[in-house]
Design a protein around this motif. Structure first.
Motif, mmCIF file in Angstrom:
data_model
loop_
_atom_site.group_PDB
_atom_site.id
_atom_site.type_symbol
_atom_site.label_atom_id
_atom_site.label_comp_id
_atom_site.label_asym_id
_atom_site.label_seq_id
_atom_site.Cartn_x
_atom_site.Cartn_y
_atom_site.Cartn_z
ATOM 1 N N ALA A 197 6.407 8.827 140.025
ATOM 2 C CA ALA A 197 5.669 9.098 141.265
ATOM 3 C C ALA A 197 4.862 7.910 141.783
ATOM 4 O O ALA A 197 4.958 7.576 142.970
ATOM 5 C CB ALA A 197 4.774 10.321 141.084
ATOM 6 N N PRO A 198 4.050 7.212 140.958
ATOM 7 C CA PRO A 198 3.253 6.115 141.521
ATOM 8 C C PRO A 198 4.071 4.898 141.951
ATOM 9 O O PRO A 198 3.516 3.964 142.533
ATOM 10 C CB PRO A 198 2.308 5.744 140.362
ATOM 11 C CG PRO A 198 2.244 6.968 139.517
ATOM 12 C CD PRO A 198 3.633 7.531 139.587
ATOM 13 N N ARG A 226 -4.402 8.543 132.308
ATOM 14 C CA ARG A 226 -5.803 8.972 132.307
ATOM 15 C C ARG A 226 -6.274 9.531 133.638
ATOM 16 O O ARG A 226 -7.336 10.141 133.699
ATOM 17 C CB ARG A 226 -6.697 7.803 131.870
ATOM 18 C CG ARG A 226 -6.585 6.556 132.723
ATOM 19 C CD ARG A 226 -7.356 5.386 132.084
ATOM 20 N NE ARG A 226 -7.243 4.158 132.854
ATOM 21 C CZ ARG A 226 -6.251 3.278 132.723
ATOM 22 N NH1 ARG A 226 -5.275 3.520 131.874
ATOM 23 N NH2 ARG A 226 -6.219 2.175 133.454
ATOM 24 N N PHE A 227 -5.509 9.323 134.700
ATOM 25 C CA PHE A 227 -5.893 9.866 135.998
ATOM 26 C C PHE A 227 -5.170 11.178 136.316
ATOM 27 O O PHE A 227 -5.368 11.749 137.384
ATOM 28 C CB PHE A 227 -5.578 8.852 137.099
ATOM 29 C CG PHE A 227 -6.265 7.530 136.923
ATOM 30 C CD1 PHE A 227 -7.614 7.390 137.193
ATOM 31 C CD2 PHE A 227 -5.562 6.424 136.471
ATOM 32 C CE1 PHE A 227 -8.254 6.168 137.019
ATOM 33 C CE2 PHE A 227 -6.189 5.205 136.287
ATOM 34 C CZ PHE A 227 -7.543 5.072 136.562
ATOM 35 N N ILE A 230 -3.643 3.063 138.799
ATOM 36 C CA ILE A 230 -2.868 4.251 138.424
ATOM 37 C C ILE A 230 -1.518 3.846 137.845
ATOM 38 O O ILE A 230 -1.066 4.396 136.830
ATOM 39 C CB ILE A 230 -2.708 5.188 139.638
ATOM 40 C CG1 ILE A 230 -4.081 5.783 140.017
ATOM 41 C CG2 ILE A 230 -1.707 6.303 139.335
ATOM 42 C CD1 ILE A 230 -4.096 6.481 141.359
ATOM 43 N N ARG A 231 -0.859 2.871 138.469
ATOM 44 C CA ARG A 231 0.425 2.404 137.919
ATOM 45 C C ARG A 231 0.229 1.840 136.509
ATOM 46 O O ARG A 231 1.063 2.050 135.621
ATOM 47 C CB ARG A 231 1.043 1.361 138.853
ATOM 48 C CG ARG A 231 1.539 1.952 140.167
ATOM 49 C CD ARG A 231 2.198 0.898 141.047
ATOM 50 N NE ARG A 231 2.532 1.465 142.353
ATOM 51 C CZ ARG A 231 2.148 0.951 143.525
ATOM 52 N NH1 ARG A 231 1.420 -0.160 143.567
ATOM 53 N NH2 ARG A 231 2.496 1.544 144.663
ATOM 54 N N ALA A 232 -0.881 1.125 136.306
ATOM 55 C CA ALA A 232 -1.163 0.586 134.966
ATOM 56 C C ALA A 232 -1.312 1.707 133.942
ATOM 57 O O ALA A 232 -0.903 1.560 132.784
ATOM 58 C CB ALA A 232 -2.422 -0.275 135.007
ATOM 59 N N SER A 233 -1.881 2.853 134.367
ATOM 60 C CA SER A 233 -2.063 3.977 133.439
ATOM 61 C C SER A 233 -0.739 4.623 133.041
ATOM 62 O O SER A 233 -0.644 5.266 132.000
ATOM 63 C CB SER A 233 -2.992 5.026 134.052
ATOM 64 O OG SER A 233 -2.323 5.817 135.031
ATOM 65 N N GLY A 261 6.405 -3.644 133.896
ATOM 66 C CA GLY A 261 4.950 -3.479 133.850
ATOM 67 C C GLY A 261 4.275 -3.805 135.170
ATOM 68 O O GLY A 261 3.044 -3.933 135.243
ATOM 69 N N ALA A 262 5.047 -3.929 136.239
ATOM 70 C CA ALA A 262 4.489 -4.312 137.542
ATOM 71 C C ALA A 262 3.579 -3.227 138.103
ATOM 72 O O ALA A 262 3.853 -2.034 137.974
ATOM 73 C CB ALA A 262 5.625 -4.586 138.527
#
Length: 462
Positions: free
Chosen positions: A123-124, A178-179, A168-171, A211-212
């Motif tokens: 989704a993100p 975590r979000f 959010i993408r990093a999570s 990991g982008a």
């Protein structure tokens, strides 16, 4: 602190608690607000010894007071009392992640931090959903409350790669999620999030491996929910009729030209709408009439509608032929008398005529899918097998049953009466029997937001 000051301070803490749920830089900020509130109200961190005082504070309905009282009940070894308090709080703040985590604790649900390792949510990286007020999310804000931008203050590019979007993408990359709500998101609550190694799309596999957190192209899937206008006033959704005023429509149309249509240039799918009705909204009709402004001939529209206004004549007038993929029709009943109560302003005979029209569209392959949707609640829970039978007669591709959520239209007491998925509800045992009905035992039927009831009924979510 003087007793007379408590309501004012609680109102301040409630506002801070709500704001904390939307912060991308600190997903645990809600816990900090609760700690600050406990010190301000009690002079020290709240614990089991404060149960009586916190129960008195919670009587006023403050979300923070209810959360603090619930934590004290958990510390005191009475998790059922804590769960009851948290359900009252969630009726007022249904999307709050801190409350959801507390309810997991009270009800003994384990959500290990590493449970999502090796999973990947697309989704993100390909979705956005707009909201009333202009906020933009990666998906339903009940599933991921943190907004990534705003339609009224930012350009398409600024929204898509905002600092919140990158966080959010990093999570997702680090597996913390975590979000995200592990209560409301069906893929998280039901364990259906795809594994990275099993991603079918080469493009998604590249995103997962890279990991982008910034992306060159815009979203591929867009859900428009920023206009709540609708011709019905269903009590599960709103307290009365909502129709945007003429000046509001003009402002939204201008925003569509400047921001929405540019966002659509790389999209494959556009869903209208998850907030009201696409045909009860003059603005969304404007968007549908002017899709050519997105300069994207491959864009397919999915329509999420109550079905009462989409007649053959309107279908032709809006030029929808050849542009529509899915027809998702919210019916909420299988009997006229139930429909009259749950779909205020709608007429069963008009809906049935239009459902026959939609069935013809599907039979003739003029749309790719046709589904019936139901918000499950106490008043219609016994009709679920009848809805499935209706869908099969119409030639639908499936049925989705989604448990009722609080959207602010109910008091906590009214929501408790409607939420038949609550084990404390007097109709809960009968609801479990409905879920065991043979008609519901099929991949044809989707269940959302009723994980516990399905498990107790011995039925896995499809």
């Amino acid at each position: 602190m003087a007793q007379s000051d408590a309501p004012v301070r609680l109102a301040e803490f409630d506002r801070a608690f709500a704001a904390a749920n939307l912060q991308a830089h600190d997903p645990d900020a809600g816990d900090g607000v609760l700690e600050n509130a406990a010190r301000a109200l009690l002079g020290h961190p709240a614990g089991a010894a404060d149960r009586a005082a916190l129960t008195r504070l919670a009587a006023g309905g403050s979300v923070v007071a209810l959360a603090l009282a619930a934590r004290a009940e958990i510390d005191g070894g009475t998790p059922k009392a804590a769960a009851a308090l948290l359900r009252r709080a969630l009726a007022r703040a249904p999307n709050h992640l801190t409350l959801q985590r507390l309810l997991d604790t009270a009800e003994g649900r384990s959500r290990p931090a590493d449970a999502l390792a090796g999973r990947f949510c697309p989704a993100p990286f390909e979705n956005i959903e707009t909201e009333p007020g202009g906020d933009v999310h990666f998906c339903c804000p009940a599933w991921l409350p943190v907004p990534i931008g705003n339609l009224d203050t930012q350009s398409a590019d600024e929204i898509w790669n905002s600092p919140a979007a990158q966080a959010i993408r990093a999570s997702i990359h680090d597996g913390s999620y975590r979000f995200c709500s592990r209560t409301h998101c069906p893929k998280l609550s039901e364990g259906t999030l795809p594994r990275r190694a099993a991603l079918s799309s080469p493009w998604l596999r590249r995103q997962a491996e890279s990991g982008a957190t910034t992306l060159k192209d815009g979203p591929r899937k867009i859900v428009l929910s920023h206009d709540r206008s609708c011709n019905l006033s269903c009590p599960s959704c709103r307290k009365g009729l909502i129709l945007a005023r003429r000046e509001e429509q003009a402002a939204m149309n201008d925003m569509a030209d400047k921001v929405l249509f540019p966002l659509m240039r790389h999209a494959d799918r556009l869903r209208v709408t998850a907030s009201g009705d696409p045909f009860g909204s003059a603005h969304f009709q404007y968007v549908l009439r002017h899709l050519d402004r997105a300069d994207n001939p491959r864009l397919i529209v999915d329509l999420q509608t109550n079905g009462t206004l989409l007649t053959p004549r309107l279908w032709d007038r809006l030029g929808l032929e050849g542009k529509v993929g899915k027809l998702l029709v919210s019916v909420d009943a299988a009997r006229p008398e139930t429909y009259a109560v749950l779909r205020r302003g709608g007429r069963w005979d008009e809906l049935r005529r239009n459902l026959d029209f939609f069935a013809a569209l599907r039979r003739e392959d003029r749309v790719e899918a046709f589904r019936l949707d139901v918000v499950v609640q106490a008043l219609n829970a016994d009709e679920l097998p009848e809805v499935v039978a209706l869908a099969r007669r119409l030639g639908c591709d499936g049925v989705k049953f989604q448990m009722i959520r609080s959207w602010g239209s109910y008091t906590p007491e009214q929501f408790a009466e409607a939420d038949i998925s609550d084990p404390a509800h007097p109709g809960y045992a009968a609801f479990l029997e409905v879920l065991r009905a043979p008609a519901l035992a099929s991949p044809y039927v989707e269940f959302w937001g009723m994980e516990r009831a399905l498990a107790e009924a011995g039925r896995a979510a499809a």
